[in-house]
Design a protein around this motif. Structure first.
Motif, PDB file in Angstrom:
ATOM      1  N   TRP A 280       0.942  -0.963   0.097  1.00  0.00           N
ATOM      2  CA  TRP A 280       0.173   0.110  -0.047  1.00  0.00           C
ATOM      3  C   TRP A 280       1.070   1.310   0.032  1.00  0.00           C
ATOM      4  O   TRP A 280       1.927   1.224   0.749  1.00  0.00           O
ATOM      5  CB  TRP A 280      -0.741   0.017   1.244  1.00  0.00           C
ATOM      6  N   CYS A 281       0.547   2.349  -0.851  1.00  0.00           N
ATOM      7  CA  CYS A 281       1.351   3.464  -0.906  1.00  0.00           C
ATOM      8  C   CYS A 281       0.788   4.613  -1.115  1.00  0.00           C
ATOM      9  O   CYS A 281      -0.258   4.655  -1.747  1.00  0.00           O
ATOM     10  CB  CYS A 281       2.337   3.311  -2.059  1.00  0.00           C
TER      11      CYS A 281
ATOM     12  N   LYS B  14      -7.258   8.656   2.175  1.00  0.00           N
ATOM     13  CA  LYS B  14      -6.792   7.685   1.373  1.00  0.00           C
ATOM     14  C   LYS B  14      -7.148   6.258   1.921  1.00  0.00           C
ATOM     15  O   LYS B  14      -6.947   5.152   1.562  1.00  0.00           O
ATOM     16  CB  LYS B  14      -5.208   7.691   1.445  1.00  0.00           C
TER      17      LYS B  14
ATOM     18  N   PRO C  82      -6.401   4.119   4.638  1.00  0.00           N
ATOM     19  CA  PRO C  82      -5.453   3.235   4.993  1.00  0.00           C
ATOM     20  C   PRO C  82      -5.977   2.109   5.841  1.00  0.00           C
ATOM     21  O   PRO C  82      -5.449   0.933   6.066  1.00  0.00           O
ATOM     22  CB  PRO C  82      -4.402   4.014   5.701  1.00  0.00           C
TER      23      PRO C  82
ATOM     24  N   ALA D 229      -7.662  -0.695   4.337  1.00  0.00           N
ATOM     25  CA  ALA D 229      -6.422  -1.576   3.664  1.00  0.00           C
ATOM     26  C   ALA D 229      -5.839  -2.520   4.808  1.00  0.00           C
ATOM     27  O   ALA D 229      -5.686  -3.607   4.551  1.00  0.00           O
ATOM     28  CB  ALA D 229      -5.277  -0.652   3.136  1.00  0.00           C
TER      29      ALA D 229
ATOM     30  N   LEU E   6       1.347  -7.230   4.681  1.00  0.00           N
ATOM     31  CA  LEU E   6       1.034  -5.825   4.025  1.00  0.00           C
ATOM     32  C   LEU E   6       2.258  -5.102   4.478  1.00  0.00           C
ATOM     33  O   LEU E   6       2.252  -4.583   5.492  1.00  0.00           O
ATOM     34  CB  LEU E   6      -0.316  -5.338   4.716  1.00  0.00           C
TER      35      LEU E   6
ATOM     36  N   ILE F  57       3.433  -0.900   4.335  1.00  0.00           N
ATOM     37  CA  ILE F  57       2.640   0.537   3.927  1.00  0.00           C
ATOM     38  C   ILE F  57       3.625   1.355   3.702  1.00  0.00           C
ATOM     39  O   ILE F  57       4.359   1.630   4.715  1.00  0.00           O
ATOM     40  CB  ILE F  57       1.585   0.851   5.194  1.00  0.00           C
TER      41      ILE F  57
ATOM     42  N   LEU G  18      -0.568  -4.205  -5.856  1.00  0.00           N
ATOM     43  CA  LEU G  18      -0.799  -3.041  -4.767  1.00  0.00           C
ATOM     44  C   LEU G  18      -2.234  -3.082  -4.463  1.00  0.00           C
ATOM     45  O   LEU G  18      -3.212  -3.314  -5.173  1.00  0.00           O
ATOM     46  CB  LEU G  18      -0.205  -2.058  -6.015  1.00  0.00           C
ATOM     47  N   LEU G  19      -2.321  -2.888  -3.418  1.00  0.00           N
ATOM     48  CA  LEU G  19      -3.805  -2.853  -2.603  1.00  0.00           C
ATOM     49  C   LEU G  19      -4.110  -1.083  -2.557  1.00  0.00           C
ATOM     50  O   LEU G  19      -3.342  -0.347  -1.956  1.00  0.00           O
ATOM     51  CB  LEU G  19      -3.900  -3.253  -1.202  1.00  0.00           C
ATOM     52  N   TYR G  20      -5.040  -0.558  -3.254  1.00  0.00           N
ATOM     53  CA  TYR G  20      -5.366   0.987  -3.312  1.00  0.00           C
ATOM     54  C   TYR G  20      -7.006   0.902  -2.874  1.00  0.00           C
ATOM     55  O   TYR G  20      -7.800   0.727  -3.578  1.00  0.00           O
ATOM     56  CB  TYR G  20      -5.383   1.171  -5.012  1.00  0.00           C
ATOM     57  N   SER G  21      -6.861   1.417  -1.646  1.00  0.00           N
ATOM     58  CA  SER G  21      -8.120   1.448  -0.838  1.00  0.00           C
ATOM     59  C   SER G  21      -8.874   2.776  -1.096  1.00  0.00           C
ATOM     60  O   SER G  21     -10.082   2.991  -0.570  1.00  0.00           O
ATOM     61  CB  SER G  21      -7.772   1.216   0.615  1.00  0.00           C
TER      62      SER G  21
ATOM     63  N   TYR H 181      -8.280  -2.509  -6.528  1.00  0.00           N
ATOM     64  CA  TYR H 181      -8.813  -1.297  -6.117  1.00  0.00           C
ATOM     65  C   TYR H 181     -10.273  -1.262  -5.979  1.00  0.00           C
ATOM     66  O   TYR H 181     -10.938  -2.284  -6.145  1.00  0.00           O
ATOM     67  CB  TYR H 181      -8.411   0.056  -7.213  1.00  0.00           C
TER      68      TYR H 181
END
Length: 419
Positions: free
Chosen positions: A232-233, A240, A242, A245, A257, A259, A303-306, A329
């Motif tokens: 996660w970024c 965002k 997090p 996530a 995970l 971060i 990549l997890l984009y929450s 996503y």
């Protein structure tokens, strides 16, 4: 051609807008353009850069941790002096609608220079999630903005609440003060058109410059028994999401995970991870350079984009495409940012729905490989060169149009204005 770029973030700081400005500058310079950047000073130490002019920031006031520039007469005179020293300047390109963006409007009009305005973010959502007393704060900001940039445009409210409508009144009126608006995504451009923007909009994607971190194939060869390495970024702040996530990854057995990022929620997230009993599986990696992000992407599986309902075109998604890192996503608007075969959209924005998407990838390593192959095949689409070429054509068109207009003006009209 000489382009003056106005931005509210120093180039040395981390963030999507900063990465976008750095890439645009590099792309234009590769085409032989001269670029001067006007920005606040760096938040810490930064290498000297003769192409960057630091405008003094408001003392003791750093909203969201970043220095802020006031649109004062003193700052305008400083910028005007630097423009004179570096003349001629052909185009002003504003990357913000805050303090330095206001100065960009005033100076472009005062010098009869073409003004390009890039709109980067959902100020309406950001305000509601992060501002103290959001409606009051956005009302004050709207009134202050109106002192410097006339609010002549009628902004349609649609389904916006009072806070969001205040933010859109600033964004739309600021955008309409430009000669051309640049927006990186079609869905965000549609929001501006639907609320009353009349200035022509160009949808020009952000892009990436080459990086040694992208050399060689990615390490996406996990077996079903291997842990799913999730990344996660982004900015550690509520818009965002997090926490969603963390909960999503925590719900997947055999999932780790990492971060990457910094922000006001860093301490809160550390406590939350501990309270959830996830300290052995979720790690806060802190601030990392763009090359560091790209290198990390080569060592993760997904990549997890929450984020949901906030982003325009996140740079981290373009970075994932370049790195060949599959994406999970949940925001339907972001579908245009990643190739469909390289991303998996969760059924909804909840942590449980994100968990379901991660489980699919955990259980089917071959799906990760197919998604990675699809992303690498699309890697050329996110390279800055092609997008800088479009931006250069836009500049040239505006400069040519301004020159033609000035040549066609009635000399008597000019005499009357100078009398």
């Amino acid at each position: 051609m000489h382009v003056a770029v106005f931005t509210d973030f120093h180039e040395s700081s981390m963030g999507g807008v900063q990465a976008s400005v750095r890439a645009q500058r590099r792309g234009l310079e590769d085409f032989g353009y001269r670029v001067t950047i006007f920005s606040p000073p760096p938040a810490g130490a930064a290498p000297a850069d003769p192409a960057t002019v630091c405008v003094p920031a408001v003392p003791f006031f750093r909203p969201n941790g970043f220095p802020m520039v006031a649109p004062s007469g003193r700052n305008r005179r400083l910028i005007e002096d630097q423009l004179d020293r570096r003349a001629p300047v052909d185009v002003i390109h504003a990357q913000t609608n805050l303090g330095i963006g206001i100065l960009a409007v005033q100076i472009a009009r005062g010098r009869s220079l073409p003004l390009v305005q890039t709109m980067h973010g959902r100020d309406d959502v950001f305000a509601q999630l992060t501002y103290p007393v959001p409606y009051l704060t956005t009302t004050i900001l709207r009134l202050l903005h109106r002192r410097y940039v006339p609010h002549r445009s009628r902004v349609l409210r649609l389904d916006d609440n009072g806070c969001a409508h205040n933010a859109w009144r600033v964004m739309v009126n600021h955008a309409n003060a430009a000669d051309r608006i640049v927006i990186p995504s079609h869905h965000f451009a549609a929001r501006f058109r639907n609320r009353g923007v009349s200035t022509p909009i160009e949808v020009i994607s952000n892009g990436l410059v080459g990086s040694p971190a992208l050399a060689g194939p990615p390490a996406h060869g996990r077996k079903p028994s291997d842990p799913l390495r999730v990344m996660w970024c982004g900015r550690l702040s509520p818009e965002k999401r997090p926490i969603e996530a963390i909960l999503a990854a925590g719900g997947v057995d055999g999932c780790r995970l990492d971060i990457y990022g910094e922000g006001p929620w860093a301490g809160r997230l550390k406590k939350f991870i501990s309270a959830q009993g996830l300290s052995d599986r979720v790690r806060l990696k802190g601030r990392v350079s763009q090359d560091g992000v790209l290198a990390a992407m080569r060592e993760h599986d997904v990549l997890l984009y929450s984020s949901h309902g906030f982003d325009n075109q996140p740079m981290v998604l373009l970075e994932a495409v370049a790195a060949g890192l599959p994406v999970v996503y949940c925001d339907p608007d972001l579908a245009e940012c990643v190739p469909p075969d390289g991303a998996l959209r969760a059924d909804g924005p909840s942590a449980g729905e994100l968990t379901g998407a991660l489980r699919r990838l955990r259980d089917d390593p071959s799906l990760c490989r197919r998604m990675s192959d699809a992303l690498r095949a699309a890697g050329d689409d996110v390279q800055q060169t092609r997008h800088s070429r479009r931006m250069a054509r836009l500049y040239e068109e505006l400069v040519a149009g301004r020159t033609t207009h000035q040549a066609q003006r009635d000399p008597a009209e000019d005499d009357g204005k100078s009398a």
